[in-house]
Design a protein around this motif. Structure first.
Motif, short mmCIF file in Angstrom:
data_model
loop_
_atom_site.label_atom_id
_atom_site.label_comp_id
_atom_site.label_asym_id
_atom_site.label_seq_id
_atom_site.Cartn_x
_atom_site.Cartn_y
_atom_site.Cartn_z
N TYR A 197 105.69 -8.86 33.50
CA TYR A 197 106.53 -8.15 32.53
C TYR A 197 106.90 -6.79 33.10
O TYR A 197 106.26 -6.30 34.04
CB TYR A 197 105.80 -7.97 31.19
N VAL A 198 107.93 -6.21 32.48
CA VAL A 198 108.27 -4.81 32.76
C VAL A 198 107.87 -4.04 31.52
O VAL A 198 108.39 -4.29 30.43
CB VAL A 198 109.78 -4.64 33.06
N ARG A 199 106.91 -3.15 31.68
CA ARG A 199 106.40 -2.40 30.53
C ARG A 199 107.18 -1.10 30.38
O ARG A 199 107.10 -0.21 31.23
CB ARG A 199 104.90 -2.14 30.72
N LEU A 200 107.92 -0.98 29.27
CA LEU A 200 108.71 0.24 29.04
C LEU A 200 107.82 1.38 28.59
O LEU A 200 107.96 2.51 29.06
CB LEU A 200 109.80 -0.03 28.01
N THR A 201 106.92 1.07 27.64
CA THR A 201 105.94 2.08 27.25
C THR A 201 104.59 1.40 27.07
O THR A 201 104.52 0.27 26.58
CB THR A 201 106.27 2.78 25.91
N PRO A 202 103.51 2.10 27.44
CA PRO A 202 102.18 1.62 27.05
C PRO A 202 101.91 2.05 25.62
O PRO A 202 102.72 2.77 25.02
CB PRO A 202 101.28 2.35 28.04
N ASP A 203 100.78 1.64 25.07
CA ASP A 203 100.42 1.98 23.69
C ASP A 203 99.83 3.40 23.65
O ASP A 203 98.69 3.59 23.24
CB ASP A 203 99.42 0.93 23.17
N ASP A 204 100.62 4.35 24.10
CA ASP A 204 100.21 5.76 24.12
C ASP A 204 101.31 6.61 23.49
O ASP A 204 102.47 6.22 23.50
CB ASP A 204 100.01 6.26 25.57
N GLN A 205 100.92 7.78 23.01
CA GLN A 205 101.87 8.67 22.33
C GLN A 205 102.90 9.27 23.30
O GLN A 205 102.62 9.43 24.49
CB GLN A 205 101.12 9.81 21.65
N THR A 216 107.79 5.95 22.23
CA THR A 216 106.71 6.16 21.28
C THR A 216 106.70 7.64 20.93
O THR A 216 107.25 8.46 21.67
CB THR A 216 105.34 5.78 21.88
N GLY A 217 106.12 7.98 19.78
CA GLY A 217 106.06 9.39 19.38
C GLY A 217 104.64 9.73 19.00
O GLY A 217 103.73 9.58 19.81
N ASP A 218 104.46 10.16 17.75
CA ASP A 218 103.10 10.35 17.24
C ASP A 218 102.42 8.99 17.14
O ASP A 218 101.22 8.85 17.31
CB ASP A 218 103.14 11.00 15.86
N LEU A 219 103.24 7.99 16.83
CA LEU A 219 102.75 6.62 16.77
C LEU A 219 103.14 5.91 18.05
O LEU A 219 104.09 6.29 18.72
CB LEU A 219 103.37 5.90 15.56
N SER A 220 102.43 4.83 18.36
CA SER A 220 102.71 4.18 19.64
C SER A 220 102.63 2.67 19.55
O SER A 220 102.16 2.10 18.55
CB SER A 220 101.74 4.69 20.71
N ASP A 221 103.11 2.03 20.57
CA ASP A 221 103.13 0.58 20.71
C ASP A 221 103.41 0.25 22.17
O ASP A 221 103.98 1.08 22.89
CB ASP A 221 104.26 -0.02 19.84
N THR A 222 103.06 -0.96 22.55
CA THR A 222 103.42 -1.42 23.88
C THR A 222 104.74 -2.16 23.78
O THR A 222 104.89 -3.06 22.94
CB THR A 222 102.33 -2.36 24.43
N HIS A 223 105.72 -1.77 24.60
CA HIS A 223 107.03 -2.43 24.59
C HIS A 223 107.26 -3.08 25.95
O HIS A 223 107.41 -2.37 26.95
CB HIS A 223 108.13 -1.41 24.30
N ASP A 224 107.24 -4.40 25.98
CA ASP A 224 107.38 -5.15 27.23
C ASP A 224 108.67 -5.97 27.26
O ASP A 224 109.09 -6.49 26.23
CB ASP A 224 106.21 -6.13 27.40
N ILE A 225 109.24 -6.09 28.45
CA ILE A 225 110.40 -6.96 28.66
C ILE A 225 109.98 -8.04 29.66
O ILE A 225 109.48 -7.74 30.75
CB ILE A 225 111.59 -6.16 29.24
N MET A 226 110.14 -9.28 29.26
CA MET A 226 109.80 -10.39 30.14
C MET A 226 111.00 -10.86 30.96
O MET A 226 110.88 -11.18 32.12
CB MET A 226 109.25 -11.57 29.33
N SER A 227 112.15 -10.94 30.28
CA SER A 227 113.36 -11.33 31.01
C SER A 227 114.61 -10.85 30.29
O SER A 227 114.60 -10.62 29.08
CB SER A 227 113.42 -12.86 31.19
N ILE A 228 115.67 -10.69 31.07
CA ILE A 228 117.00 -10.37 30.53
C ILE A 228 117.97 -11.31 31.23
O ILE A 228 117.97 -11.40 32.46
CB ILE A 228 117.39 -8.90 30.81
N LYS A 229 118.77 -12.02 30.44
CA LYS A 229 119.72 -12.96 31.04
C LYS A 229 121.10 -12.75 30.43
O LYS A 229 121.23 -12.72 29.21
CB LYS A 229 119.27 -14.40 30.79
N LEU A 230 122.08 -12.62 31.28
CA LEU A 230 123.44 -12.47 30.78
C LEU A 230 124.25 -13.72 31.12
O LEU A 230 124.32 -14.12 32.28
CB LEU A 230 124.14 -11.26 31.37
#
Ligand SMILES: *[C@@H]1O[C@H](CO)[C@@H](O)[C@H](O)[C@H]1NC(C)=O
Ligand SMILES: [Ca+2]
Length: 332
Positions: A67-75, A239-253
């Protein structure tokens, strides 16, 4: 000897091409549409070193094998991933396989956005991307910023078209400027989650596949959307004060079938992004305007009052005249 070398390298090239096409179109049922490799992010991602062919990334974005991780679960993180090749395709469908997950049970955020925009790689406050963007944003908003009563739950998917003049208002969760939107429970689920953005003959349709049914469910469809060619695809998250992990597995056009009459097709490379139909703001109840509203009420009340008084006077006069006649009759 030269011919042999040319032949074999060409064979390898075609074999590779075939292989890529197989990998890319494996799950596709519509054979008429075909994938544009240069707008595609598929496994294995990495080229030489830490680069991904056709893609650039900055901020908290991290590339792994799966995966390509855009953000980890950090603020306070921002991750940007942008295609480096402008899109010349007029009608297309973009499919994104993504995963939003984290330890937060009730509090998490902020979400991610999928872009078709003029400028790329500029970090900002709109889910990692700059505000006042030019182009299309499909926003997967996981956190509800709005304090007032809601007409919709989060996570919420919405589409916004901007010519650079509009501000994305987090305080209203973008409902002021959205074309349309829908709820979609894509967060912290065990199965795969996908979103498809289809842009065909000025109709923008966003569908989700987040319920483990292996089927697209329409989220929104808006006609009268004009987008120029030559913009870039991108995905960003924040992410801001709250956080989440945002992952991208694939993008297809996928390039969609050409319209019937390609000769009449206008040149779209210079137009400004625009949309004819905006949804009336959903969860923003207009503040009452007491002065003008009561003004109208007072006017109506006065009108009714005046009419009632006139009616009473007329009836009174008629009654009086009748009474006078009667009195006169009685006297005579
Ligand atoms: C940009 O959009 C705004 C409102 O959506 C509009 O008033 C303005 O004329 C547009 N500007 C251009 C250059 O298209
Ligand atoms: Ca929000």
């Amino acid at each position: 000897m030269m011919d042999m070398v040319t032949f074999s390298s060409r064979t390898i090239f075609y074999f590779m091409l075939l292989l890529f096409n197989c990998v890319c179109t494996k799950a596709e049922w519509n054979t008429k549409d075909y994938m544009k490799r240069e707008h595609c992010l598929i496994k294995p991602y990495q080229g030489a070193g830490m680069t991904i062919p056709y893609w650039d990334f900055i901020g908290s974005t991290m590339v792994t094998n799966n995966y390509v991780r855009l953000t980890p679960d950090d603020q306070s993180k921002r991750g940007l991933l942008w295609n480096s090749v402008p899109c010349s395709v007029r009608n297309w469908e973009l499919q994104v396989h993504f995963k939003v997950h984290g330890k937060g049970k009730d509090l998490y955020g902020d979400g991610l956005a999928i872009w078709y925009a003029k400028d790329r790689m500029i970090p900002g406050d709109v889910f990692g991307n700059q505000d006042f963007f030019q182009g299309l944003a499909v926003i997967l908003d996981t956190y509800s910023n709005h304090n007032g009563p809601h007409n919709h739950q989060h996570p919420y998917v919405s589409a916004m078209v901007n010519n650079g003049s509009l501000h994305y208002d987090h305080d209203r969760d973008g409902t002021h400027t959205q074309l349309a939107g829908c709820e979609a429970k894509f967060r912290n689920v065990a199965h795969d989650t996908h979103i498809a953005i289809r842009y065909e003959n000025d109709v923008l349709t966003v569908s989700t596949d987040v319920e483990n049914k292996a089927a697209w469910k329409e989220c929104l469809s808006v006609k009268g959307v004009r987008l120029p060619t030559g913009y870039y695809f991108g995905v960003t998250a924040a992410t801001g004060d709250l956080s989440d992990t945002h992952d991208i597995m694939s993008i297809k056009l996928y390039e969609l079938d050409m319209p019937e009459n390609p000769k009449e097709e206008e040149d779209r490379s210079q137009i400004s992004p625009s949309a004819t139909f905006f949804e009336p703001p959903r969860d923003h109840v207009e503040d009452p305007k007491p002065s003008s509203l009561s003004g109208i009420k007072i006017f109506l009340l006065m009108l009714v009052g005046t009419l009632a008084v006139i009616a009473c006077v007329v009836i009174g006069i008629m009654f009086y005249q009748k009474h006078q006649e009667n009195s006169r009759k009685r006297f005579y």
